[in-house]
Design a protein around this motif. Structure first.
Motif, PDB file in Angstrom:
ATOM      1  N   GLN A   1      -8.935  -2.239  -8.985  1.00 32.14           N
ATOM      2  CA  GLN A   1      -8.502  -3.608  -9.301  1.00 32.14           C
ATOM      3  C   GLN A   1      -9.154  -4.060 -10.600  1.00 32.14           C
ATOM      4  O   GLN A   1     -10.369  -4.047 -10.723  1.00 32.14           O
TER       5      GLN A   1
ATOM      6  N   GLY B   1      -0.469 -14.252  -4.345  1.00 28.67           N
ATOM      7  CA  GLY B   1      -1.615 -13.492  -4.827  1.00 28.67           C
ATOM      8  C   GLY B   1      -1.101 -12.487  -5.845  1.00 28.67           C
ATOM      9  O   GLY B   1      -0.052 -11.874  -5.630  1.00 28.67           O
TER      10      GLY B   1
ATOM     11  N   TYR C   1      -2.216  -9.361  -8.910  1.00 29.53           N
ATOM     12  CA  TYR C   1      -3.269  -8.425  -9.262  1.00 29.53           C
ATOM     13  C   TYR C   1      -2.830  -7.525 -10.423  1.00 29.53           C
ATOM     14  O   TYR C   1      -1.648  -7.193 -10.543  1.00 29.53           O
TER      15      TYR C   1
ATOM     16  N   SER D   1      -0.485 -14.595  -0.781  1.00 28.31           N
ATOM     17  CA  SER D   1      -1.923 -14.776  -0.998  1.00 28.31           C
ATOM     18  C   SER D   1      -2.735 -14.493   0.261  1.00 28.31           C
ATOM     19  O   SER D   1      -3.922 -14.197   0.181  1.00 28.31           O
ATOM     20  N   SER D   2      -2.097 -14.574   1.427  1.00 27.72           N
ATOM     21  CA  SER D   2      -2.805 -14.320   2.683  1.00 27.72           C
ATOM     22  C   SER D   2      -3.033 -12.824   2.928  1.00 27.72           C
ATOM     23  O   SER D   2      -3.826 -12.448   3.788  1.00 27.72           O
ATOM     24  N   LEU D   3      -2.351 -11.976   2.175  1.00 25.23           N
ATOM     25  CA  LEU D   3      -2.484 -10.534   2.371  1.00 25.23           C
ATOM     26  C   LEU D   3      -3.818 -10.051   1.837  1.00 25.23           C
ATOM     27  O   LEU D   3      -4.183 -10.324   0.692  1.00 25.23           O
ATOM     28  N   ARG D   4      -4.530  -9.316   2.661  1.00 26.75           N
ATOM     29  CA  ARG D   4      -5.787  -8.704   2.221  1.00 26.75           C
ATOM     30  C   ARG D   4      -5.437  -7.338   1.647  1.00 26.75           C
ATOM     31  O   ARG D   4      -5.147  -6.396   2.389  1.00 26.75           O
ATOM     32  N   LEU D   5      -5.450  -7.243   0.341  1.00 29.44           N
ATOM     33  CA  LEU D   5      -5.004  -6.028  -0.330  1.00 29.44           C
ATOM     34  C   LEU D   5      -6.055  -4.933  -0.194  1.00 29.44           C
ATOM     35  O   LEU D   5      -7.198  -5.084  -0.608  1.00 29.44           O
ATOM     36  N   SER D   6      -5.649  -3.837   0.427  1.00 29.89           N
ATOM     37  CA  SER D   6      -6.514  -2.678   0.575  1.00 29.89           C
ATOM     38  C   SER D   6      -5.954  -1.566  -0.299  1.00 29.89           C
ATOM     39  O   SER D   6      -4.820  -1.132  -0.104  1.00 29.89           O
TER      40      SER D   6
ATOM     41  N   ARG E   1      -5.005 -16.169  -7.573  1.00 27.70           N
ATOM     42  CA  ARG E   1      -4.130 -16.748  -6.551  1.00 27.70           C
ATOM     43  C   ARG E   1      -3.573 -18.048  -7.079  1.00 27.70           C
ATOM     44  O   ARG E   1      -4.256 -18.797  -7.778  1.00 27.70           O
TER      45      ARG E   1
ATOM     46  N   GLU F   1       0.815  -1.219   0.000  1.00 25.47           N
ATOM     47  CA  GLU F   1       0.000   0.000   0.000  1.00 25.47           C
ATOM     48  C   GLU F   1       0.850   1.271   0.000  1.00 25.47           C
ATOM     49  O   GLU F   1       0.583   2.188  -0.797  1.00 25.47           O
TER      50      GLU F   1
END
Length: 197
Positions: free
Chosen positions: A176, A186, A188, A164-169, A181, A142
């Motif tokens: 996006q 993960g 994008y 992949s465990s990261l919640r992308l904000s 994944r 971020e």
């Protein structure tokens, strides 16, 4: 009595250029545990996402590592790629790869030793495509997107690879476009518009 294998201080791995001018070429990278090349299958998906949008465009490869993403972009017709990494040995290896590929790669690929945010803060150029693949587990995505936004051309695409465990904000202004994944990875495809920031 079995002989012990000699320990090598400079371990080498390799990656394959998937398509374009140097399709099928294998290039070395420093396999010292700090470099994590984007796997072939993921790289192929990413460049399918970008499709024909890469021809003659300006690209930046942040946390360049093996250089696989930037070199793939050059192979597929990118106008230029700026490789940025904080490790001198990593950049020396990328320069060697560009030299092996010949004059088009050497003329179009430029290497800079710097932390990604520091480089973006002092840079004045703009880029059409950016590859962002920071070390895992350091919450760098971020802040990097915020630092990268002013350096992007109007019609831009940004590839982000993270755990992949990261919640992308996404910060304000970011959208996006694609997401997938694969195991622990993960990845994008994003774009940035200051009009929505």
């Amino acid at each position: 009595m079995a002989r012990k294998a000699k320990r090598r201080s400079d371990h080498r791995g390799s990656f394959r250029v998937i398509a374009g001018r140097w399709r099928g070429r294998r290039l070395n990278f420093l396999n010292d545990g700090t470099v994590r090349p984007t796997p072939d299958r993921i790289r192929e998906t990413v460049f399918n996402w970008l499709a024909d949008d890469i021809d003659e465009l300006r690209c930046i490869d942040l946390f360049a590592g093996s250089g696989a993403l930037g070199i793939e972009a050059l192979s597929r017709g990118a106008g230029s790629v700026t490789f940025v990494d904080s490790q001198a040995r990593v950049l020396a290896n990328i320069r060697s790869s560009l030299a092996l590929l010949g004059s088009p790669a050497q003329e179009s690929g430029n290497c800079y030793q710097a932390a990604a945010e520091d480089f973006l803060a002092r840079e004045s150029a703009t880029y059409d495509i950016a590859f962002v693949d920071p070390p895992y587990g350091q919450a760098m995505v971020e802040p990097l997107l915020v630092a990268l936004a002013p350096r992007l051309a109007v019609a831009n695409r940004v590839y982000v690879e993270c755990e992949s465990s990261l919640r992308l904000s996404l910060p304000a202004g970011w959208q996006q476009l694609k997401a997938k994944r694969a195991g622990q990875v993960g990845y994008y495809l994003l774009s940035y518009s200051p009009d929505t920031a």
